[in-house]
Structures are given as C-alpha cells and as structure tokens.
Design a protein around this motif. Structure first.
Motif, mmCIF file in Angstrom:
data_model
loop_
_atom_site.group_PDB
_atom_site.id
_atom_site.type_symbol
_atom_site.label_atom_id
_atom_site.label_comp_id
_atom_site.label_asym_id
_atom_site.label_seq_id
_atom_site.Cartn_x
_atom_site.Cartn_y
_atom_site.Cartn_z
ATOM 1 N N THR A 45 60.324 66.588 -26.954
ATOM 2 C CA THR A 45 61.384 67.309 -26.125
ATOM 3 C C THR A 45 60.790 67.930 -24.879
ATOM 4 O OG1 THR A 45 62.653 68.107 -27.910
ATOM 5 C CG2 THR A 45 62.772 69.605 -26.364
ATOM 6 N N ALA A 46 59.329 68.701 -25.255
ATOM 7 C CA ALA A 46 58.652 68.950 -23.872
ATOM 8 C C ALA A 46 58.306 67.908 -22.887
ATOM 9 C CB ALA A 46 57.288 69.790 -24.466
ATOM 10 N N ILE A 47 57.859 66.997 -23.466
ATOM 11 C CA ILE A 47 57.390 65.931 -22.641
ATOM 12 C C ILE A 47 58.783 65.259 -21.843
ATOM 13 C CG2 ILE A 47 57.077 63.204 -22.507
ATOM 14 C CD1 ILE A 47 55.223 63.800 -24.632
ATOM 15 N N ARG A 48 60.024 65.119 -22.479
ATOM 16 C CA ARG A 48 61.029 64.857 -21.398
ATOM 17 C C ARG A 48 61.453 65.803 -20.467
ATOM 18 N NH1 ARG A 48 63.545 64.163 -26.690
ATOM 19 N NH2 ARG A 48 63.354 62.120 -27.509
ATOM 20 N N GLU A 49 61.622 67.196 -20.734
ATOM 21 C CA GLU A 49 61.602 68.012 -19.844
ATOM 22 C C GLU A 49 60.604 67.977 -18.857
ATOM 23 O OE1 GLU A 49 61.326 71.895 -21.866
ATOM 24 O OE2 GLU A 49 63.243 71.463 -22.916
ATOM 25 N N GLU A 50 59.342 67.875 -18.851
ATOM 26 C CA GLU A 50 58.377 67.805 -17.755
ATOM 27 C C GLU A 50 58.500 66.466 -16.964
ATOM 28 O OE1 GLU A 50 55.131 69.620 -15.806
ATOM 29 O OE2 GLU A 50 56.817 70.303 -16.785
ATOM 30 N N ALA B 48 52.398 70.873 -36.491
ATOM 31 C CA ALA B 48 53.243 72.215 -37.014
ATOM 32 C C ALA B 48 53.996 72.551 -35.697
ATOM 33 C CB ALA B 48 52.371 73.125 -37.746
ATOM 34 N N PRO B 49 55.063 73.027 -35.761
ATOM 35 C CA PRO B 49 55.978 73.495 -34.532
ATOM 36 C C PRO B 49 55.278 74.622 -33.853
ATOM 37 C CG PRO B 49 57.396 72.728 -36.423
ATOM 38 C CD PRO B 49 55.979 72.832 -36.982
ATOM 39 N N GLU B 50 54.529 75.597 -34.551
ATOM 40 C CA GLU B 50 54.267 76.547 -33.910
ATOM 41 C C GLU B 50 52.920 76.273 -32.921
ATOM 42 O OE1 GLU B 50 52.440 76.668 -38.089
ATOM 43 O OE2 GLU B 50 54.417 76.295 -37.288
ATOM 44 N N GLU B 51 52.320 75.122 -33.047
ATOM 45 C CA GLU B 51 51.370 74.698 -32.234
ATOM 46 C C GLU B 51 51.738 74.285 -30.641
ATOM 47 O OE1 GLU B 51 48.117 72.520 -34.947
ATOM 48 O OE2 GLU B 51 50.109 71.488 -34.870
ATOM 49 N N ARG B 52 53.043 74.187 -30.611
ATOM 50 C CA ARG B 52 53.584 74.173 -29.282
ATOM 51 C C ARG B 52 53.248 75.261 -28.364
ATOM 52 N NH1 ARG B 52 59.930 73.376 -30.566
ATOM 53 N NH2 ARG B 52 59.271 75.171 -31.989
ATOM 54 N N ALA B 53 53.130 76.614 -28.801
ATOM 55 C CA ALA B 53 52.557 77.645 -28.070
ATOM 56 C C ALA B 53 51.332 77.441 -27.554
ATOM 57 C CB ALA B 53 52.710 78.871 -28.969
ATOM 58 N N ALA B 54 50.413 76.579 -28.050
ATOM 59 C CA ALA B 54 49.089 76.383 -27.573
ATOM 60 C C ALA B 54 49.187 75.168 -26.490
ATOM 61 C CB ALA B 54 48.043 75.926 -28.642
ATOM 62 N N GLY B 55 50.412 74.482 -26.046
ATOM 63 C CA GLY B 55 50.580 73.446 -25.023
ATOM 64 C C GLY B 55 50.432 72.200 -25.977
ATOM 65 N N LYS B 56 50.597 71.959 -27.137
ATOM 66 C CA LYS B 56 50.488 70.928 -27.598
ATOM 67 C C LYS B 56 51.887 70.126 -27.401
ATOM 68 C CE LYS B 56 48.678 69.650 -31.542
ATOM 69 N NZ LYS B 56 47.999 69.340 -33.035
ATOM 70 N N LEU B 57 51.993 68.799 -27.196
ATOM 71 C CA LEU B 57 53.045 68.055 -26.754
ATOM 72 C C LEU B 57 53.730 67.608 -27.652
ATOM 73 C CD1 LEU B 57 51.179 65.746 -24.152
ATOM 74 C CD2 LEU B 57 52.381 67.914 -23.504
ATOM 75 N N THR B 58 55.281 67.747 -27.462
ATOM 76 C CA THR B 58 56.344 67.271 -28.469
ATOM 77 C C THR B 58 57.292 66.317 -27.469
ATOM 78 O OG1 THR B 58 57.984 69.232 -27.958
ATOM 79 C CG2 THR B 58 56.480 69.372 -29.767
ATOM 80 N N ALA C 141 54.869 42.772 -8.231
ATOM 81 C CA ALA C 141 55.898 43.318 -8.781
ATOM 82 C C ALA C 141 57.112 43.667 -7.827
ATOM 83 C CB ALA C 141 55.754 44.367 -9.768
ATOM 84 N N ASP C 142 58.405 43.335 -8.402
ATOM 85 C CA ASP C 142 59.309 43.774 -7.537
ATOM 86 C C ASP C 142 60.173 44.719 -7.938
ATOM 87 O OD1 ASP C 142 59.635 41.363 -5.496
ATOM 88 O OD2 ASP C 142 59.825 40.179 -7.479
ATOM 89 N N LEU C 143 59.798 45.130 -9.549
ATOM 90 C CA LEU C 143 60.492 46.411 -10.175
ATOM 91 C C LEU C 143 59.849 46.839 -11.150
ATOM 92 C CD1 LEU C 143 63.738 44.391 -11.136
ATOM 93 C CD2 LEU C 143 63.736 45.939 -9.302
ATOM 94 N N ILE C 144 59.484 48.109 -11.417
ATOM 95 C CA ILE C 144 58.595 48.736 -12.045
ATOM 96 C C ILE C 144 58.969 49.752 -12.988
ATOM 97 C CG2 ILE C 144 56.260 49.733 -12.518
ATOM 98 C CD1 ILE C 144 55.543 48.744 -9.396
ATOM 99 N N SER C 145 58.678 49.761 -14.228
ATOM 100 C CA SER C 145 59.136 50.855 -15.146
ATOM 101 C C SER C 145 57.738 51.253 -15.938
ATOM 102 C CB SER C 145 60.379 50.405 -16.034
ATOM 103 O OG SER C 145 60.109 49.242 -16.755
ATOM 104 N N VAL C 146 58.060 52.633 -16.307
ATOM 105 C CA VAL C 146 56.731 53.307 -17.371
ATOM 106 C C VAL C 146 57.650 54.016 -18.135
ATOM 107 C CG1 VAL C 146 54.928 54.686 -17.180
ATOM 108 C CG2 VAL C 146 55.223 53.424 -15.268
ATOM 109 N N LYS C 147 57.393 53.701 -19.580
ATOM 110 C CA LYS C 147 58.009 54.416 -20.493
ATOM 111 C C LYS C 147 56.652 55.310 -21.162
ATOM 112 C CE LYS C 147 60.522 53.935 -24.765
ATOM 113 N NZ LYS C 147 59.559 54.383 -25.738
ATOM 114 N N VAL C 148 56.818 56.529 -21.173
ATOM 115 C CA VAL C 148 55.480 57.556 -21.610
ATOM 116 C C VAL C 148 56.284 58.738 -22.380
ATOM 117 C CG1 VAL C 148 55.635 58.878 -19.625
ATOM 118 C CG2 VAL C 148 53.661 58.647 -20.627
ATOM 119 N N GLY C 149 55.326 58.990 -23.280
ATOM 120 C CA GLY C 149 55.542 59.864 -24.268
ATOM 121 C C GLY C 149 55.160 59.758 -25.703
#
Length: 403
Positions: free
Chosen positions: A321-326, A309-319, A230-238
């Motif tokens: 928005t959270a993935i983009r930030e990290e 459910a949105p409240e499950e984010r507090a337990a570390g479940k991924l969304t 490879a000369d160029l590599i991209s990884v799209k994840v989330g």
C-alpha cells in the motif's frame, strides 16, 4: 532415436536468438544471459545469478522449410527438499506465431535446494534433446521458446532442411523489468508468462528482464536497461522490496528516482511505464520479510507468509500500500517534465475481484490462468487506444530489434 545423416546442423549464435542480451560460450555449448557481463560482475547474489540465466522470454527464431527440428540442451532441474518433484521445463514451438508443439528435455544438471536452510547442491548431468516433428512442409518462421524456469545451455540445433535467421520484422522492442511474477513463476510454459501473453497480442519484440526475487532497484540493472535498445520500457517494482525487507521509505524514494534517471540517460523520450505491485494480501499492509510457511512445507506444500508486523510501518518499513502511494506520487511529480512517463496501478491487472476468482495458490505467485488474465489486461491498458504504448507509429530504434 538417431538423427539422419542428411540433416543440417546450424551453429547457435545471438543472431538466431531473441530476448537474450548476451550469449556465453561454455564447455558444453552456449548459455543465454538476460543481464550483460558488466552487471553480472557486480552481483553477489546467487539467486540473481540463477534467475538471469533462466531464459524467460528467450527464444530461437529461424526461417525454414524443415518438417522436423531437434534442439540439444543441458537444462538445470531444480529439486526442492521435502516437496514433490517439479515438472520438467517446457519448450514451446510456434509456427508463424501459433503454438504448434511442446517438448521437454530429459537429463541435464540438477540443483537440489533445501528451502529450510537455504543450502544447495549442484550435480552435472547429460545433454538432452527436444524433438519436434510433423511441421508444415513450407517456408515458415519457427520460434522455440526456452523454458522460462530452467537455466538452459544450448548445444546444437538440427533440422531436415536448412534454417536461416529471420530478418527484422519491423516490430517495436518492449523492454520489461519485474519480479518473479514477470519472470513467470508458476506459469506452466514459457508463452503463458504474462509479458509474453501481452507481447503476442500487440505484437512486439519482448525482452523480459523479469528476475525472480530481484526487482530490487539495483543500479546495474538500471544501467543494463539504459544501454539496451528499446522502443517501449516498463518497470514493475515493489513486491521484492517488501519480500526482502530490503529498505525503508527513506531509501526507497531516491532509489526509484535514481533508477528512472539512469534509464532516462539512454532513453530520454522512450515511453516508460512504472507499474506498482499486483494485489498480494499477505503484504498489502504488513511489511516483510517474506518467508516460507514451514508448517505447510512439512506437509509437502509450498506457501509463503509475512514475517513482519503492521506496527512496523511507523518505522518506515515498506508495504505494498505504501509503495503504490509513493510510486504514484513520484511518477506524477516527474511527469510534469517527462510527458513520456506513465503509471499503472498493479491492482488494475490483478485486484480484489480477481483474487476471489483466481486466488494466489502459494499466497504470492499467480498460476497460468492468472498470468493469462494479467497479460491480457496489460495489453488492453498499455497498448490500447488510451495506453502509453498505444502509438504504433513511433520511430523504431535505429538498429532494428537488436535482440
């Protein structure tokens, strides 16, 4: 239609293929693979086994004076219980880079899938033929792009003039990994899949490791990318990590680092672009898992919904928005020691303004027009003057395209 006796039959080998990692000899012909045997042996997921054998981005490339070409294949047609039949996979034929003709192949095997239960049944069918006639009577480069969404065994290639491999065209090799969106879900034909659209604008030689439902930071995929030229590599994840509700943030961060570390073992200075998820409203702030909307399914329509459910984010479940930030934080931290690493927010490829004009038909996957927009945007952002892939003067891999 009978093929004239004077036509030539050319053995199908890896030398005639682009975008395939390996070719497996089967009872009926040859099956292109997009993951190597070592990776396939470590996989236990039938969906990944199906996805990597679907030849997204795989094409036959030959130089010939032929005006007629036939390709015998055994496609695997998918039938979903309760839904209208899927259209047959499309074969795109390009002459000197221009889409010139399209064909479909009747027959083939059938895979019937019950989306409510996950059960499936496989039935064997006959060999079919894609025929292309009326091609220009001159020496030309001919590409036949295989259906991105049908497992396709290659049986025979015939033409009314000799064909030969195309020498290395001096293009950089772009190795891309992503989800079903990169694989091409809901695109109408193989050259309308967004990485193909982007690659054609540069142009570069694409190896598409978009694996439907399986951009999951699997170590064997990282090792396959490490070992691939490879000369160029991209990884799209989330998106698949949220879809599958596969891990929590505690596992996500080291998994991303491990994936990138493995790629860097084989490509220490290759431009490496990390792409975060496109806009997907059902998962922006709501964790997975993703599931079929059974009410829509009962009415014969395919749609997806979030079961979290949105409240499950507090337990570390991924969304998303959270993935983009990290991901942004990870790349920013690593870039201090890795100047060839970059980050692209997927909402720059498809965001709120795009959603208003081009909504996701099933709430998850883009249609053909949206693939075109995403591919065009990616080409501008990644290959443009300020993009990570912009420098066309970089030294190419030592052994040519290799794919």
């Amino acid at each position: 239609m009978n093929t004239p006796e004077y036509w030539t039959t050319t053995p199908i080998t890896l030398e005639l293929l682009r975008g395939a990692v390996e070719v497996e000899e089967t009872e009926r012909g040859f099956l292109p693979h997009r993951l190597p045997a070592r990776a396939r042996a470590q996989n236990t997921d039938p969906q990944l086994a199906m996805a990597e054998a679907q030849p997204s981005g795989v094409r036959l490339l030959v130089r010939t004076r032929a005006t007629s070409i036939e390709l015998d294949t055994v496609p695997t047609k998918r039938v979903y219980t309760g839904l209208a039949p899927r259209p047959d996979g499309v074969y795109d034929l390009l002459v000197d880079g221009r889409l010139t003709a399209q064909a479909t192949v009747p027959g083939g095997d059938t895979l019937t899938v019950d989306m409510a239960t996950g059960g499936f049944e496989h039935r064997t069918g006959p060999v079919g033929t894609a025929r292309f006639t009326g091609l220009p009577n001159r020496v030309k480069d001919v590409e036949i792009w295989l259906p991105h969404n049908e497992t396709t065994e290659l049986v025979a290639l015939r033409a009314d003039a000799p064909v030969e491999p195309v020498p290395d065209r001096g293009r950089r090799v772009w190795l891309h990994h992503g989800s079903s969106i990169s694989h091409g879900s809901d695109a109408a034909n193989p050259t309308s899949v967004w990485p193909v659209v982007a690659a054609a604008r540069e142009p570069v030689e694409l190896v598409n490791l978009g694996l439907s439902g399986n951009a999951l930071l699997d170590p064997f995929t990282a090792r396959a990318m490490r070992d691939a030229p490879a000369d160029l590599i991209s990884v799209k994840v989330g998106i698949n990590l949220v879809n599958a509700d596969l891990m929590r943030m505690r596992a996500f961060t080291p998994a991303v680092h491990g994936f990138l570390d493995t790629i860097r073992e084989g490509h220490p200075t290759t431009p490496l672009l990390v792409i975060s998820p496109l806009l997907c409203p059902i998962h922006e702030d709501t964790p997975g898992p993703c599931s079929f909307d059974l009410e829509a399914l009962r009415s014969g329509e395919k749609k997806f919904r979030s079961s979290g459910a949105p409240e499950e984010r507090a337990a570390g479940k991924l969304t998303l928005t959270a993935i983009r930030e990290e991901l942004s934080r990870i790349v920013n931290d690593r870039a201090a020691e890795d100047p060839h690493l970059g980050y692209l927010d997927g909402r720059e490829l498809y965001g709120e303004a795009d959603r208003a004009e081009l909504p996701l038909p099933d709430e998850l996957h883009p249609d053909t027009a949206t693939h075109q927009r995403i591919g065009t945007r990616f080409a501008e952002l990644a290959f443009g003057a300020d993009g990570l892939f912009a420098d066309g003067s970089r030294t190419r891999i030592a052994d040519g395209t290799g794919v």
